[in-house]
Design a protein around this motif. Structure first.
Motif, PDB file in Angstrom:
ATOM      1  N   GLY A   1      33.229  82.900 -22.217  1.00 28.43           N
ATOM      2  CA  GLY A   1      33.297  83.151 -20.784  1.00 28.43           C
ATOM      3  C   GLY A   1      34.350  82.292 -20.095  1.00 28.43           C
TER       4      GLY A   1
ATOM      5  N   ILE B   1      25.085  88.836 -15.036  1.00 29.57           N
ATOM      6  CA  ILE B   1      26.063  87.763 -15.208  1.00 29.57           C
ATOM      7  C   ILE B   1      26.689  87.369 -13.877  1.00 29.57           C
ATOM      8  CG2 ILE B   1      28.305  87.199 -16.249  1.00 29.57           C
ATOM      9  CD1 ILE B   1      27.435  88.674 -18.740  1.00 29.57           C
TER      10      ILE B   1
ATOM     11  N   TYR C   1      23.965  94.807 -17.008  1.00 25.75           N
ATOM     12  CA  TYR C   1      24.420  93.611 -17.705  1.00 25.75           C
ATOM     13  C   TYR C   1      25.400  92.815 -16.846  1.00 25.75           C
ATOM     14  CZ  TYR C   1      22.362  95.664 -21.928  1.00 25.75           C
ATOM     15  OH  TYR C   1      21.501  96.202 -22.846  1.00 25.75           O
ATOM     16  N   SER C   2      26.316  93.524 -16.195  1.00 22.96           N
ATOM     17  CA  SER C   2      27.270  92.833 -15.329  1.00 22.96           C
ATOM     18  C   SER C   2      26.572  92.226 -14.124  1.00 22.96           C
ATOM     19  CB  SER C   2      28.354  93.817 -14.863  1.00 22.96           C
ATOM     20  OG  SER C   2      29.116  94.266 -15.962  1.00 22.96           O
TER      21      SER C   2
ATOM     22  N   VAL D   1      28.059  83.133 -18.549  1.00 20.89           N
ATOM     23  CA  VAL D   1      28.115  83.899 -19.794  1.00 20.89           C
ATOM     24  C   VAL D   1      27.272  83.227 -20.872  1.00 20.89           C
ATOM     25  CG1 VAL D   1      29.633  84.744 -21.627  1.00 20.89           C
ATOM     26  CG2 VAL D   1      30.363  84.889 -19.244  1.00 20.89           C
TER      27      VAL D   1
ATOM     28  N   LEU E   1      30.708  90.363 -21.401  1.00 19.37           N
ATOM     29  CA  LEU E   1      30.980  89.005 -21.892  1.00 19.37           C
ATOM     30  C   LEU E   1      32.439  88.603 -21.758  1.00 19.37           C
ATOM     31  CD1 LEU E   1      28.877  89.028 -25.203  1.00 19.37           C
ATOM     32  CD2 LEU E   1      28.201  88.154 -22.960  1.00 19.37           C
TER      33      LEU E   1
ATOM     34  N   LEU F   1      29.057  81.454 -26.400  1.00 19.70           N
ATOM     35  CA  LEU F   1      29.278  82.381 -25.288  1.00 19.70           C
ATOM     36  C   LEU F   1      29.874  81.659 -24.086  1.00 19.70           C
ATOM     37  CD1 LEU F   1      26.061  84.605 -25.474  1.00 19.70           C
ATOM     38  CD2 LEU F   1      28.369  85.186 -26.203  1.00 19.70           C
TER      39      LEU F   1
ATOM     40  N   GLY G   1      24.550  85.598 -20.325  1.00 17.13           N
ATOM     41  CA  GLY G   1      25.204  86.357 -21.391  1.00 17.13           C
ATOM     42  C   GLY G   1      24.395  86.368 -22.669  1.00 17.13           C
TER      43      GLY G   1
END
Length: 775
Positions: A9, A292, A288-289, A314, A362, A5, A318
């Motif tokens: 990212g 991150i 979720y955003s 991420v 992601l 991940l 993430g």
């Protein structure tokens, strides 16, 4: 996983143009597909294999392609005479005739109904129709040698005119499907009713063809987005940073909703499916955003390389997003195992929006961060700090003081949290389930008023008759005698007001028997009657070889509700079992997933209690029209709430595990992890609650109750279970919280959600990325 991940990212940040172009192309393709390939939605609730559906299938087989009671397109015009008058009065009959003449002018009315009065199937005012039935009954009694009283009783049961002649109705069949109903048709139906109203009659309309259009969507989503924007601004202290999760969430729900619209061209989807998918997709996409972006900001305090910070964000946050998203997707996709098509489609649609939200968080989010570059946290808001929400600046915060108290006295928080949720769960014992119908609609609507007028004039059973399909092919007695025996057996039931044969097929071996109950469609006595009628079939079959099944809208809806209730426990077992295994991978512990699951059960019980109290019992005055809970809400709610509950478990407890793995003591890990994650989790929970609560403004009773239930569930789970009960339990368990049998530790793959392998791999990644020295 964290290492892979991290690379995704970092790549997305550095190759922002490529990533943004790919997502833009996906959005355009979805838009084109939705515009060219979409089809109509279909609000039917049948389940293949239920007794009522089997009877409906037999009906279609023996009588041609006869539509289900839940699929037929029709409207019922209900007339009520002014106080002190009857519908027999010449002026009232003239008013009804004027309405019927107007109805005949509607294009989509079936041709048979447009015929002249007296012709088979033609529309006639209730008084004339009643007189015709009485005459037919007298003639039938003479021809068939049956008692006149019995024939007249059957005629009165079918009569569209009440016994006191104050209420009457006209059934109007329409050609086409639900998808053919548009505003122009609704306007024509209303105009016909207005003719009678203008003449002094009380005219109300109900039925699938006259269903009132719901308010256009979009307002509730805007309310949720507005509150989310405010919370994000307060969290980041930056207009740009606050806008990033909103941009990605909006793009995500656009792609998701367009994909669902496109899917309607290939599968039958309910009109509620897009709204539910948007509700869930919007909430998780913002959250979720948020996680991150928050981690990205924290990483910027550790490195000046922004692509490096994006990769680390991420790779760590993430990882939590992936597993949180997987729990939601598992819970929603697993709805397919219960074998209920419309519920499976709802779950699949919502799961697809969650999957899109994960992919966007992601890939698209780091690309947008790369697009903004050093402006990612620009637009500072005066009066708001821009401090790192996940960092520790040495200041004593409320979260620090709070979790310190929890760790010192864990039993207090544990007992208080359990007692509070237990008290809230008490009303759940009164849970009643039913599918939405006109009887549970808003009393201000014409459909509900028509329903009430029929119930008052004819008795509650008139609104929900049952249809028995009798098969005499294998009968040992003549068909007519077999059908008579079925009618006699059904009439023995105390809740049956009338039962009579209303038609036979061309072969004469199958009959339709109309049964009018004494109780209404939503009355438990009616479903008890359905069960009793079905239970009597075996004895009759053994005696004369006749078979029959019970169908009709009431029976169909009752079977759906019963099947949903039966599927609840197996579904819960499968979802909890799969997610338990997933959480063992995440936390490498047995007790942490176990406490997470038990906490979820507490929050669900409290949610059911609160929902029953507000929507069914009318507490707080939030709902003026109390009604049973929509049958498929509990199972759908369990799936969604489990996924969302595990979101906060993953986001909060992974920070605790990260500290524990890196050497902190068990209690210090709880305290430090909580301080790191509390502010962001609080912001995420408030956003999700706001998004869900905004849907309470929707007119659809299922969406309204679902929005309330999800908002309540997130509140209970995030603020009571995850922030009170779980830290208390973790502190009580100490090092035992992270116990895992050695044999299990060997076979479980290490997914490295806390990023320990990533931290070790970063130096090597940097060395590989540096250019070789020039010799």
């Amino acid at each position: 996983m964290a290492t892979y991940l991290y690379r995704i990212g970092r790549f997305a940040y550095r190759r922002k143009g490529t990533v943004l172009s790919i997502w833009l192309a996906i959005l355009v393709l979805m838009g084109v597909g939705a515009a060219t390939l979409s089809g109509p939605t279909k609000d039917t609730f049948s389940i293949p294999g239920t007794p009522a559906q089997q009877a409906q299938d037999l009906l279609a087989e023996r009588f041609g392609d006869q539509k289900s009671a839940m699929d037929s397109l029709s409207a019922r015009f209900v007339f009520a005479a002014p106080p002190g008058q009857t519908l027999d009065a010449p002026e009232n009959r003239a008013a009804m005739d004027a309405v019927i003449a107007q109805i005949r002018g509607i294009d989509k009315v079936s041709e048979s109904a447009k015929g002249e009065p007296g012709t088979p199937g033609a529309l006639a005012d209730p008084v004339a129709a009643d007189a015709g039935l009485q005459q037919m009954a007298t003639e039938s009694a003479a021809q068939q040698g049956i008692p006149v009283d019995a024939a007249l009783e059957n005629a009165r049961a079918l009569s569209p005119l009440s016994a006191d002649h104050t209420v009457g109705y006209v059934e109007v069949p329409f050609d086409g499907e639900f998808s053919d109903v548009d505003q122009a048709l609704r306007d024509q139906i209303k105009a016909a009713a207005d003719v009678g109203r203008d003449a002094g009659l009380n005219v109300q309309i109900s039925g699938s063809a006259a269903a009132e259009a719901e308010m256009p969507g979009g307002v509730t989503e805007l309310i949720g987005i507005g509150v989310a924007a405010l919370v994000l601004v307060i969290t980041f202290g930056s207009l740009v940073a606050a806008g990033l999760p909103l941009i990605t969430a909006i793009i995500g729900i656009m792609i998701g909703s367009l994909g669902i619209t496109l899917a309607t061209g290939f599968v039958d989807l309910s009109s509620m499916t897009p709204t539910l998918a948007i509700m869930i997709g919007l909430a998780v996409a913002i959250d979720y955003s948020l996680f991150i972006v928050s981690r990205f900001k924290h990483e910027l305090t550790l490195t000046d390389d922004r692509s490096e910070a994006a990769g680390r964000a991420v790779g760590t946050a993430g990882s939590a997003v992936v597993f949180a998203g997987l729990t939601v997707i598992i819970a929603l996709a697993a709805l397919r195992i219960v074998g209920i098509p419309f519920l499976s489609d709802m779950g699949a649609a919502a799961a697809s929006t969650v999957f899109i939200a994960v992919l966007i968080a992601l890939t698209l989010l780091p690309a947008i961060l790369g697009l903004f570059g050093r402006k990612a946290f620009a637009g500072r808001v005066p009066g708001l700090s821009q401090r790192d929400a996940e960092g520790e600046d040495g200041k004593v915060t409320f979260a620090g003081r709070y979790v310190g108290g929890v760790v010192r006295r864990p039993a207090v928080g544990l007992i208080a949290g359990i007692l509070l949720l237990g008290v809230l769960a008490i009303p759940a014992a009164k849970l009643e389930l039913a599918l939405p119908n006109e009887g549970s609609g808003d009393p201000s609507t014409s459909a509900r008023q028509a329903y009430d007028l029929v119930g008052e004039g004819f008795g509650p059973g008139k609104n929900g008759p049952l249809l028995v399909v009798a098969d005499a092919r294998d009968a040992t007695v003549p068909e007519g005698e077999a059908f008579g025996a079925v009618v006699e057996k059904i009439s023995e039931q105390p809740d049956v007001l009338n039962a009579q044969v209303i038609g036979t097929n061309e072969a004469g071996d199958t009959a339709q028997i109309l049964v009018t109950p004494r109780s209404g469609p939503s009355d438990p006595s009616t479903m008890d009657l359905v069960a009793d009628i079905r239970g009597a079939e075996t004895e009759l079959h053994d005696q004369i070889g006749v078979n029959y099944g019970v169908t009709g809208q009431t029976a169909l809806e009752g079977d759906v509700s019963e099947r949903l209730l039966e599927a609840l426990v197996p579904y819960l077992a499968v979802v909890v079992g799969l997610a338990f295994l997933l959480l063992m991978l995440v936390f490498r512990s047995v007790l942490v997933p176990l406490t997470a699951t038990l906490g979820f059960l507490l929050s669900v019980a409290a949610t059911f209690g609160a929902t029953v109290a507000v929507f069914q019992e009318g507490w707080g005055g939030l709902i003026s029209n109390t009604q049973p809970i929509v049958s498929f809400m509990p199972i759908f709610l369990i799936g969604v709430v489990f996924g969302l509950a595990m979101d906060y478990q993953v986001f909060l407890v992974t920070r605790m595990r990260e500290e524990y793995v890196h050497g902190a003591s068990a209690n210090d890990a709880v305290a430090i992890g909580f301080r790191h994650g509390a502010r962001v989790v609080t912001a995420a929970a408030i956003i999700m609650i706001s998004v869900f609560a905004a849907f309470i403004a929707e007119p659809n009773s299922f969406i309204k109750s679902m929005g309330f239930a999800l908002a309540a569930a997130v509140f209970f789970d995030a603020f009571i279970v995850r922030m009170v009960i779980i830290p208390s339990v973790m502190a009580l368990m100490g090092d035992k919280a992270w116990w895992l049998p050695k044999w299990l530790d060997k076979i479980l793959p290490n997914v490295d959600i806390e990023g320990d392998k990533l931290a070790k791999a970063l130096p090597r990644e940097r060395r590989e990325a540096e250019p070789a020295p020039v010799s």
